[in-house]
Design an enzyme around this catalytic site. Sequence first.
Site, PDB file in Angstrom:
ATOM      1  CE  LYS A  36      40.982 -10.851 -20.467  1.00 26.49           C
ATOM      2  NZ  LYS A  36      39.706 -10.747 -19.748  1.00 26.49           N
TER       3      LYS A  36
HETATM    4  C1  PLP Z   1      38.760  -9.698 -19.406  1.00 26.69           C
HETATM    5  C2  PLP Z   1      37.393 -10.031 -18.941  1.00 26.69           C
HETATM    6  C3  PLP Z   1      36.323  -9.102 -19.012  1.00 26.69           C
HETATM    7  C4  PLP Z   1      36.515  -7.681 -19.508  1.00 26.69           C
HETATM    8  O1  PLP Z   1      36.747  -7.636 -20.889  1.00 26.69           O
HETATM    9  P1  PLP Z   1      37.352  -6.303 -21.561  1.00 26.69           P
HETATM   10  O2  PLP Z   1      37.601  -6.658 -22.978  1.00 26.69           O
HETATM   11  O3  PLP Z   1      38.636  -6.048 -20.794  1.00 26.69           O
HETATM   12  O4  PLP Z   1      36.374  -5.222 -21.377  1.00 26.69           O
HETATM   13  C5  PLP Z   1      35.056  -9.501 -18.619  1.00 26.69           C
HETATM   14  N1  PLP Z   1      34.851 -10.741 -18.127  1.00 26.69           N
HETATM   15  C6  PLP Z   1      35.844 -11.659 -18.035  1.00 26.69           C
HETATM   16  C7  PLP Z   1      35.545 -13.000 -17.472  1.00 26.69           C
HETATM   17  C8  PLP Z   1      37.149 -11.343 -18.427  1.00 26.69           C
HETATM   18  O5  PLP Z   1      38.138 -12.267 -18.303  1.00 26.69           O
END
Ligand code: PLP
Length: 496
Positions: A112
């Site tokens: 993120k």
């Molecule tokens: C948010 C997240 C995901 C999923 O990503 P998307 O873009 O929502 O598909 C996968 N792994 C981690 C560690 C995340 O924080």
Amino acid sequence: MNLLYKSTRSEDVTVTASQAILKGLADDGGLFVPTSIPKLTIALSELAKLSYQETAFEVMRLFLTDFTDDELKNCINKAYDSKFDTEEIAPLVKADGAYYLELFHGSTIAFKDMALSILPHLLTTSARKNEVKNDIVILTATSGDTGKAALAGFADVEGTKIIVFYPKDGVSPIQEKQMVTQKGDNTYVVGIKGNFDDAQSGVKDMFNNKDLAKAMEEAGYQFSSANSINIGRLVPQIVYYVYAYSRLLANGQISNGEKMNVVVPTGNFGNILAAYYAKNMGLPIGKLICASNDNKVLYDFFKTGTYDRNRDFILTTSPSMDILISSNLERLIYRIAGGDATKTKDLMNALSSAGMYDITDDMKAELADFIGGYADEAKTASTIRDLYEKTGYVIDTHTAVAAAVYTDYVEATKDETKTVIASTASPYKFTRSVMEAIDGKYASMTDFELVDELSTIANVKVPQAIEDIRSAEVLHDTVCDTEKMQDTVETILKMK
Ligand SMILES: *Cc1c(COP(=O)(O)O)cnc(C)c1O
């Protein structure tokens, strides 16, 4: 040329990139999409010579055409700096025949950070360009990861305040500690006596409250959103796929124009959509492999053409992928429907009323490059253990879902295309699940004992994000009832 954006649910509204970033969601409830996907204008061989920041500029300028070069460079340089613990920003690590694109070197050690470290700068620049005079108040409901990354991104960003609501008893101890120790005069963290859904609907109610909006305006504020439907989060995510390809080229691991496959552990479909956009820009990507955990709505969708959220919600060791409504899939639906907003709107209405929809055969044919796969809990754990025993490399639970799906895919197809696996979190973020996957004997240790043990067995330094919370002071201790969320916001903003 100026690239404009429109809603996935209506034909008539077009906005600039900066307006789309400011608004987050279109008024009709649709998501903003570019009217066309721009092509890369720089040769792949040239890309291989660029740094992460330079690559970001070459990609993002094609999407954010109403930003000046200086504005965009300024945002990029403020985002991708020493907050990341490596100059490469997103290193590519080869292990057991696959290339792991480590997207967790930012300040909250999950992917993120790749978008949330730049979104605050894109947002404040957009506010300036559109002569927004108000301070922007970011309201976020979180189940753990997004809240911390948004707090870290917006901390001390001038002209903004960020208020995060989390379920007091619904996040892991490490996640809570990361949030309540957040520094920055403009950051506010509130635990609510309710679950994540309560937090989310409380935030939505505030967004939709016209009286509140008026009072906010009078006090010099306006709300905005940092969640993954904002185009300002999607565009920065395209960059690292281009960067991954350029690293393979620079390292002589791929020849110019040769295709790479990507595997993405998926929840809200934002990360893999960014890879799809990269492919549409002309990046040589072969298959887009979408990996799910036991909440395998997307696997079923790619197999059958039916999206059906009517099923039990399963709690797994990869909680950031525990999701039954993948919001960003709407942007893919819009594209495979040939940009038909009416059709997209009908399908999304069916999703909210009946919890499901079917796509047509023509639409399904457009999904040929996508492969859906999933891994259950046992398979995820054994993947972590096997990779560690074979190579010494330790991956987190989300990345392990992707690695497991990749192994199955290669077994089934014998496809030898070079493959990049998006590594979305540091194993230190999910230490307990990771360590117990490696050996059951770790079950009796405390969380911080496990952190030290992980450092020993993986031979990787404990990340600063974890060191920070070991001894950090709790700075936020507000807890409120669900019905008091708006009161709490008004108190924080000194509106009463
Ligand atoms: C948010 C997240 C995901 C999923 O990503 P998307 O873009 O929502 O598909 C996968 N792994 C981690 C560690 C995340 O924080």
